[in-house]
Write a protein that holds these residues in place. Sequence first.
Motif, mmCIF file in Angstrom:
data_model
loop_
_atom_site.group_PDB
_atom_site.id
_atom_site.type_symbol
_atom_site.label_atom_id
_atom_site.label_comp_id
_atom_site.label_asym_id
_atom_site.label_seq_id
_atom_site.Cartn_x
_atom_site.Cartn_y
_atom_site.Cartn_z
ATOM 1 N N TRP A 1 7.109 -10.829 3.439
ATOM 2 C CA TRP A 1 5.872 -10.570 4.206
ATOM 3 C C TRP A 1 4.748 -10.071 3.295
ATOM 4 C CZ3 TRP A 1 8.529 -13.339 6.876
ATOM 5 C CH2 TRP A 1 9.711 -13.007 7.519
ATOM 6 N N GLY A 2 5.050 -9.831 2.029
ATOM 7 C CA GLY A 2 4.016 -9.396 1.084
ATOM 8 C C GLY A 2 3.482 -10.552 0.270
ATOM 9 N N ASP A 3 2.938 -11.564 0.952
ATOM 10 C CA ASP A 3 2.442 -12.778 0.283
ATOM 11 C C ASP A 3 1.047 -13.113 0.819
ATOM 12 O OD1 ASP A 3 2.127 -15.197 -1.026
ATOM 13 O OD2 ASP A 3 3.537 -16.293 0.246
ATOM 14 N N PRO A 4 0.032 -12.303 0.461
ATOM 15 C CA PRO A 4 -1.287 -12.477 1.063
ATOM 16 C C PRO A 4 -2.034 -13.733 0.627
ATOM 17 C CG PRO A 4 -1.363 -10.815 -0.652
ATOM 18 C CD PRO A 4 0.087 -11.171 -0.466
ATOM 19 N N THR B 1 1.379 -9.887 7.813
ATOM 20 C CA THR B 1 1.370 -8.620 7.083
ATOM 21 C C THR B 1 2.676 -7.868 7.315
ATOM 22 O OG1 THR B 1 0.430 -7.142 8.790
ATOM 23 C CG2 THR B 1 -1.121 -8.461 7.489
ATOM 24 N N SER B 2 3.023 -7.054 6.338
ATOM 25 C CA SER B 2 4.265 -6.279 6.371
ATOM 26 C C SER B 2 4.069 -5.004 7.175
ATOM 27 C CB SER B 2 4.673 -5.919 4.946
ATOM 28 O OG SER B 2 3.789 -4.942 4.420
ATOM 29 N N ALA C 1 -0.078 -5.377 -0.481
ATOM 30 C CA ALA C 1 0.410 -6.147 0.665
ATOM 31 C C ALA C 1 1.574 -5.463 1.375
ATOM 32 C CB ALA C 1 0.842 -7.546 0.208
ATOM 33 N N TYR C 2 1.930 -4.265 0.940
ATOM 34 C CA TYR C 2 3.062 -3.560 1.557
ATOM 35 C C TYR C 2 2.569 -2.262 2.185
ATOM 36 C CZ TYR C 2 5.963 -7.040 -0.608
ATOM 37 O OH TYR C 2 6.515 -8.252 -0.966
ATOM 38 N N ASN D 1 2.589 4.211 -3.341
ATOM 39 C CA ASN D 1 1.646 3.354 -2.625
ATOM 40 C C ASN D 1 0.864 2.459 -3.580
ATOM 41 O OD1 ASN D 1 0.043 2.460 -0.371
ATOM 42 N ND2 ASN D 1 -1.599 3.777 -1.141
ATOM 43 N N GLY D 2 0.834 1.164 -3.258
ATOM 44 C CA GLY D 2 0.092 0.209 -4.068
ATOM 45 C C GLY D 2 0.841 -0.307 -5.273
#
Length: 509
Positions: free
Chosen positions: A220-223, A230-231, A465-466, A493-494
Amino acid sequence: TADDHGDDDDHDHEEEEDTGGTLSQDAVEKAVSGEGGDDAAEEEESDCPQDRSTLEGIFAEADCNRDAIIAMITEKMEAGEWGVNSDNHLIGPTGMEIDLNECPADWSNTHGLSDDTMRFGQTTVQSGNLAAYGNLSVGMQIYFDYVNSLDVLSGRDIEFIIKDDGYVAAQTIEYVDELIESSNVHLLQGLGSPNGLAVYDKINDECIPHPFYLSGHPAWGDPELHPWTTSYQMSYSTEAVLWGTWIKVNLADKLPVKVAGLVMDNDFGLAYEMGFEAYVEQNPDVVAEYLPVRHDPAAPTLTNEVTTIAAFAPDVFISMTAGNPCLLAIQEVEASGLLDELSAAFTPSVCKGIAAYLAPAGMAADDWWVVGGGRIDTTDPGKIDLPFIKFARDLISDAGEDPDISLTGEGVCRGLDFTEAFRIADALPGGMSRTNLMLALRNFKVYNPCIMDGIQTELKGNSDAYFIEGSDFSQFDAEAQSWNIIGEVVDANGGTPNCRWDKANGGCR
C-alpha cells in the motif's frame, strides 16, 4: 502543522537499502536506542493547543490542526501550485502527480456524491475464520453516525455500504465491481492483504480513492503506480524487522537463536515470512536457523503445524497469522508443552485485540509478546479511562453494541482518521471531490488519541507513504487482561522507503 507540509522535496533521510516497505535495520536500531541523530523523527512545534487530558482539549487540537492543513493546501491551490492543472494532472506535495487523462472516459470527480450523501463502499470479512475483523466496520459505522449527527460535511451524511467477502479474494473482486458499477461509490476501502492485492490495480485504474487500507501489507506504500491507495497500519515487513531487533536486544546472551514462524499460507502471511527471512539473511549472528511452517487460512486446527514446530525446538516462536488462528496458535503452543521451552512467543500486531484473541486463551496467553503497531486497545483496563477511549466506549454502548469488543473500539478509532480527511477535503476550494480527498490524504498529519504518544501519524505526497511507522513492544498480563508496554515506543516517521510490490521477485522493489 502547516509549516511541516511545505512543498519541498528535500528529505534528509539517510540512504536506505533497496528494501521498500520496510524500515531499514539501521533506522530501527537507531529508533530503538533513541540515537536517531539529526534525521530522527521529532515532534514538531505546533501553534495548536495540546491539552490531551480532556475530550474537549483533544477535539480542540483536532480542529486547529485541521484548519492549519486546510489553510496550507488552499494557499497552494490558489497559487496554482497544487490541484488539477491545465494538463489535467493532479499535483500535490513532494512529487505527487496523478494523470487524470488516464482515468475512464466516464470518470467524474464528484461521482458518488449527492446533495445529502457521500457513498463510501467497503469490502471486508464478517464470516468465517476471520469474522472478528468485521467488528472494525461496526465501529467505523458508529463513528460515522456520530459525525453525521454533527452535520460537518456540507449537509452530507456518510453512507457506509459494507460487503462481506468472507476473506475470499474472488468474492472481493465481484463486490468491488458491484460497488463501482451499481452502488456508485465516491471511494472504496477494504480489508485483507490477498483481497486488496486482487483489486487495487483496478481501483487505481478507475481513479477511485482507496484510503487507509485495513492491512499492513507493504504494497500500500506505492504512491507512484498506485496513487489512489494509501496505507494505515505499520508495514508487516517493518514488524518483522522489529521482531528481529527485539531478539537481538533481549536475548543477547543466547545468540544466535532458533526461530520458528507459524505462517498463514496466503499473501498476508507471505509478507511476514519474506520480511523476516530478509532479516535472517542479513543477521546470521542473531538468528541461526529459521523454520517457517505454513497453514491453510481455513484450518480448524493447528495441531500438526505446532507439533512440527515443537520438534524443531525453537528458542522463539512467532505467529505470522490472523484471525481465529491467532487464538489457536496460543492454545496449541501451550498444549504442546512448547511454551515452557521458549525464550519468547510473539502474536502478530493484527491479533493484539484482547477480547477476540487473548482473553479466550486464558492463562495460556500470559507473557506473550507483541510488536503492536502503537495502537491502544479500547478494552484494556489500564486505558479505558483515557478521555477519547472512554468517549469511544460510550459511543459503542449508546449504539447498542458491546464496548468490550476490542475491534469495535478500533473501528471507532479508525473512523476518526477517515472523517478528519473527509472534513479537510470538504473545506478545500471546490468542496468534496475525489481529487480534493487525495490532496487531503497526501497532506495528512493528525493526532489520533488511540495511537500511543510518541508515534507520529503522517502521509506526505510521494515521500512518506506509510501512515504509521512506529510501535510498542508489549507483553500480555493474562491476569489483568492488559498489555504492558516494555521500554519506550519506537517511531521512525518518514523513514520507510516506498514499495513497488513484486511478489514473483522477492517482494518490494
